[in-house]
Design a protein around this motif. Structure first.
Motif, short mmCIF file in Angstrom:
data_model
loop_
_atom_site.label_atom_id
_atom_site.label_comp_id
_atom_site.label_asym_id
_atom_site.label_seq_id
_atom_site.Cartn_x
_atom_site.Cartn_y
_atom_site.Cartn_z
N CYS B 121 -64.60 12.74 75.01
CA CYS B 121 -64.86 12.45 73.60
C CYS B 121 -64.77 10.96 73.32
CB CYS B 121 -63.90 13.23 72.71
SG CYS B 121 -64.38 14.95 72.56
N ALA B 122 -63.85 10.27 74.00
CA ALA B 122 -63.77 8.82 73.82
C ALA B 122 -65.08 8.18 74.26
CB ALA B 122 -62.60 8.26 74.61
N ALA B 123 -65.63 8.64 75.40
CA ALA B 123 -66.88 8.07 75.90
C ALA B 123 -68.02 8.33 74.91
CB ALA B 123 -67.22 8.66 77.27
N ILE B 124 -68.08 9.57 74.40
CA ILE B 124 -69.14 9.88 73.42
C ILE B 124 -68.94 9.05 72.16
CG2 ILE B 124 -70.16 11.71 72.01
CD1 ILE B 124 -69.32 13.68 74.19
N GLY B 125 -67.68 8.90 71.75
CA GLY B 125 -67.38 8.08 70.58
C GLY B 125 -67.86 6.65 70.76
N PHE B 126 -67.72 6.13 71.98
CA PHE B 126 -68.19 4.78 72.26
C PHE B 126 -69.70 4.68 72.10
CE2 PHE B 126 -69.52 1.43 75.24
CZ PHE B 126 -68.80 0.37 74.72
N VAL B 127 -70.41 5.68 72.66
CA VAL B 127 -71.87 5.67 72.60
C VAL B 127 -72.35 5.79 71.15
CG1 VAL B 127 -73.95 6.93 73.26
CG2 VAL B 127 -72.11 6.59 74.91
N VAL B 128 -71.67 6.65 70.36
CA VAL B 128 -72.08 6.84 68.97
C VAL B 128 -71.66 5.63 68.11
CG1 VAL B 128 -71.73 8.25 66.90
CG2 VAL B 128 -71.99 9.34 69.11
N GLY B 129 -70.46 5.12 68.38
CA GLY B 129 -69.91 4.09 67.52
C GLY B 129 -70.49 2.72 67.74
N ALA B 254 -61.35 10.50 70.46
CA ALA B 254 -60.51 11.14 71.47
C ALA B 254 -59.52 12.09 70.81
CB ALA B 254 -59.78 10.07 72.29
N GLY B 255 -58.88 11.63 69.73
CA GLY B 255 -57.93 12.48 69.01
C GLY B 255 -58.58 13.74 68.48
N ALA B 256 -59.79 13.57 67.92
CA ALA B 256 -60.51 14.73 67.38
C ALA B 256 -60.84 15.71 68.49
CB ALA B 256 -61.79 14.27 66.68
N GLY B 257 -61.23 15.19 69.65
CA GLY B 257 -61.56 16.07 70.78
C GLY B 257 -60.36 16.89 71.21
N VAL B 258 -59.21 16.23 71.33
CA VAL B 258 -57.99 16.95 71.75
C VAL B 258 -57.64 18.00 70.69
CG1 VAL B 258 -55.53 16.71 72.20
CG2 VAL B 258 -57.13 15.04 73.13
N ALA B 259 -57.78 17.62 69.40
CA ALA B 259 -57.51 18.60 68.34
C ALA B 259 -58.43 19.80 68.49
CB ALA B 259 -57.70 17.95 66.97
#
Lengths: 287, 393
Positions: B121-129, B254-259
């Motif tokens: 999710c962190a990686a996807i967040g990077f690509v989106v953000g 990342a936090g949202a993914g873990v949640a």
């Protein structure tokens, strides 16, 4: 082939009508008016209720009258939202919250109206009488006439000039004797009225009326506005036609289930390549 | 005040969470009826994690992401898939998967899943953000809305018979509108195991709150605040707005993914991951928690999440009771009623108290007493001074 093209253009024209509301409000307020899609949905309900309760035996004339009712309801709702929810915020919010607070409010108004519709009208879809549906070619003609009228309004009239002035610089416009708040109300009224026309055409030709219809059409229209260049009236028209064509093309491929996902993917690509949209102008940042 | 070493705090916290976990199982086996109430604790903790992570980007960095549900959804599907496939591979008895797994078994399954989900999710967040946060303005709102819709519509749109290549087959195996029910074993689906009890949910939520508080008071947190108040001023004193905004967004993702992963495998959970997790309503819920609590305040977001969850269940129960007394209420759409309530509350908060319940302050924190620099005045003319001060300290 010609029928297909006609249909695609009609789709695009309806999307463009709704997109104009997003783009005009963004032009004068720099606000993504998320509640616009719910104004559309409510006006569709107004038209179906007027058509079945008031003008049931009037045929095509009844349809025209119900469209007028829908426009009145949409204008009233749009103006109310601006006066009750957005205007007090502009006077108060400052600093970082001046940016985020209007967005939060806009989203809340959207969710509120959708839930109220869910409670009041239930999720059961309703339909406008398909026998009275305008033919596809007339959808294009109606939309084209409306857009020519809007173009004239924005470019040839005093109030159109005032709108453009507020969009460029509200403070300077105020110094020139323009009341920005009146112009903003007028913008909301025009945008909502256009959405009502789009909603009736859409509901009349293809989609059932349900509480989530606003989000479904609104998302497409919003993408059209951003792709065309949010804040630009011509951009919204171009974006609408492009999105309409793209949707119809995708429908013919094996990805038809992914239509809306592909539309959103187009949005992301456009933002990457040309962040201001196809016809939008990038502005220099000033301190 | 003498400081307690972090290791001791951490050990006490871990032990408390183990205790909670055992107490949960004990209470449920003692009285089945208590499950409903105890389960609220688990949901509360997951919501606290979701709100705390969104608060990093929406509150601390002052950006506006409205696609949190997209990351929660990816986390839920990915976490559910990893845990159930891992359980199958480790030959944890299939029959037991329908029921809760023990705390010991959860240690075999969860750490791997949570780490992988967080990283992905962190990686996807990077690509989106990255593309949307390099620009100023409302682009993040637009792109995150589009992103969560793309994720949801992709899961819904690809069915098993239209899947032709490995990628579409993998997406089709997520079950579309029916939801993901784990890998197929024979004719039946395995189901998503219920492994995350209070130890994991409350423990991770507490850890997230702790980390977010530290983050807020660190140099990084102060730089975020400078960016939030005035990007140009922050850039002028050497804070790269894009870098800080993207980092904040990646942390939130990342936090949202873990949640989401915890949501999928929660104890006494549904055993199924549905696409409803990714609807816009879910993003709105998390925004409500953060805004009501006070965006920028870690404890505000956490309390907002707890309040939201409690009101959620209380209103559900109240309507249920009401429907039994007055049958006419039985047909009321509970979800729509709840959304009406929260949307109205949010509009009123925006109009009356824009900063939310806590504003930017923390619980038990007086105005500017703990050494964190406060802006001398909230007026925007002062923003340059604020940014400089934030950096200097």
């Amino acid at each position: 082939m010609i029928a297909w093209l006609l249909n695609a253009l009609a789709q695009g024209a309806m999307i463009a009508l709704v997109a104009l509301g997003y783009t005009m409000v963004y032009g004068v307020l720099r606000l993504i008016n998320f509640a616009h899609s719910e104004v559309l949905m409510m006006s569709a309900y107004a038209s179906v209720i007027a058509q079945t309760r008031l003008f049931a035996g009037f045929g095509r004339a009844g349809m025209v009258l119900s469209t007028l009712v829908a426009i009145v309801v949409a204008v009233a709702l749009g103006v109310t939202i601006e006066m009750v929810a957005y205007r007090p915020l502009r006077a108060r919010a400052k600093g970082a919250s001046a940016r985020v607070a209007p967005l939060v409010t806009a989203i809340s108004v959207s969710v509120l109206l959708q839930s109220v519709a869910q409670l009041a009208f239930t999720a059961t879809p309703r339909n406008l009488d398909r026998a009275l549906a305008p033919p596809m070619w007339s959808v294009i003609v109606i939309a084209a006439l409306v857009m020519v009228g809007l173009h004239a309004l924005v470019n040839l009239t005093w109030i159109g000039k005032a709108m453009r002035a507020v969009a460029v610089n509200a403070e300077a416009a105020r110094l020139m004797g323009i009341h920005p708040s009146r112009v903003i109300v007028f913008t909301f009224a025009v945008g909502s009225g256009l959405a009502a026309i789009g909603a009736v055409l859409y509901a009349g030709t293809q989609a059932p009326i349900e509480p989530t219809m606003g989000t479904a059409i609104g998302n497409l229209a919003f993408v059209a506005a951003v792709v065309g260049g949010i804040g630009s009236v011509q951009g919204a028209m171009l974006g609408g036609v492009l999105i309409g064509l793209l949707g119809e093309i995708v429908k013919r491929t094996s990805f038809s289930g992914m239509k809306d996902a592909i539309v959103f993917a187009l949005l992301v690509v456009v933002l990457l390549v040309k962040p201001a949209g196809l016809l939008g102008q990038a502005r220099a940042e000033k301190v | 005040m003498r400081r307690v070493p972090a290791v001791v705090l951490f050990a006490i916290g871990a032990l408390t969470c183990v205790g909670l976990d055992l107490a949960y199982d004990g209470l449920v086996s003692w009285d089945r009826g208590s499950k409903f109430w105890l389960h609220i604790l688990v949901v509360c903790a997951i919501n606290v994690l979701g709100a705390t992570s969104l608060n990093v980007v929406n509150g601390m960095a002052g950006q506006f992401s409205i696609g949190h549900a997209g990351f929660v959804g990816i986390g839920a599907y990915l976490g559910g898939a990893i845990v159930s496939n891992l359980a199958l591979a480790l030959k944890i008895p299939v029959a037991a998967l329908k029921d809760n797994l023990s705390l010991g078994q959860s240690f075999l399954l969860l750490p791997v899943a949570l780490v992988v989900v967080g990283l992905v999710c962190a990686a996807i967040g990077f690509v989106v953000g990255l593309p949307s946060l390099r620009l100023r303005g409302d682009y993040l709102a637009i792109v995150t809305l589009g992103f969560s819709e793309i994720v949801r519509l992709t899961v819904l749109g690809i069915s098993a018979d239209s899947a032709t290549n490995p990628l579409t087959r993998a997406i089709a195996s997520l079950g579309g509108s029916l939801g993901y029910r784990g890998p197929k074993v024979g004719e039946d689906y395995l189901g998503v195991p219920s492994v995350a009890g209070p130890f994991w949910t409350v423990g991770i939520a507490a850890l997230a709150v702790f980390l977010a508080l530290r983050l807020k008071r660190s140099g990084f947190g102060r730089a975020l605040r400078a960016v939030r108040e005035d990007e140009i001023a922050a850039a002028a004193v050497g804070v790269d707005p894009a870098k800080y905004k993207v980092t904040a967004f990646v942390l939130a993702a990342a936090g949202a993914g873990v949640a989401g992963a915890l949501l999928a495998v929660q104890r006494d959970g549904p055993g199924i991951v549905g696409p409803a997790n990714m609807k816009f309503d879910k993003s709105f819920e998390v925004i409500t928690m953060v805004i009501l609590g006070g965006s920028g305040s870690v404890s505000g977001a956490a309390i907002g999440a707890v309040l939201y969850t409690v009101i959620f269940y209380a209103s559900e129960e109240a309507l249920h009771q009401l429907a039994q007394a007055v049958p006419a209420f039985g047909s009321v759409d509970a979800a729509a009623l709840r959304m009406t309530l929260f949307a109205t509350a949010l509009i009123v908060v925006m109009l009356v108290r824009t900063q939310g319940l806590f504003g930017e302050r923390e619980l038990f924190e007086k105005k500017a007493d703990d050494g964190t620099p406060k802006p001398p005045s909230p007026s925007s003319d002062d923003a340059t001074g604020t940014a400089k001060e934030a950096l200097a300290s």
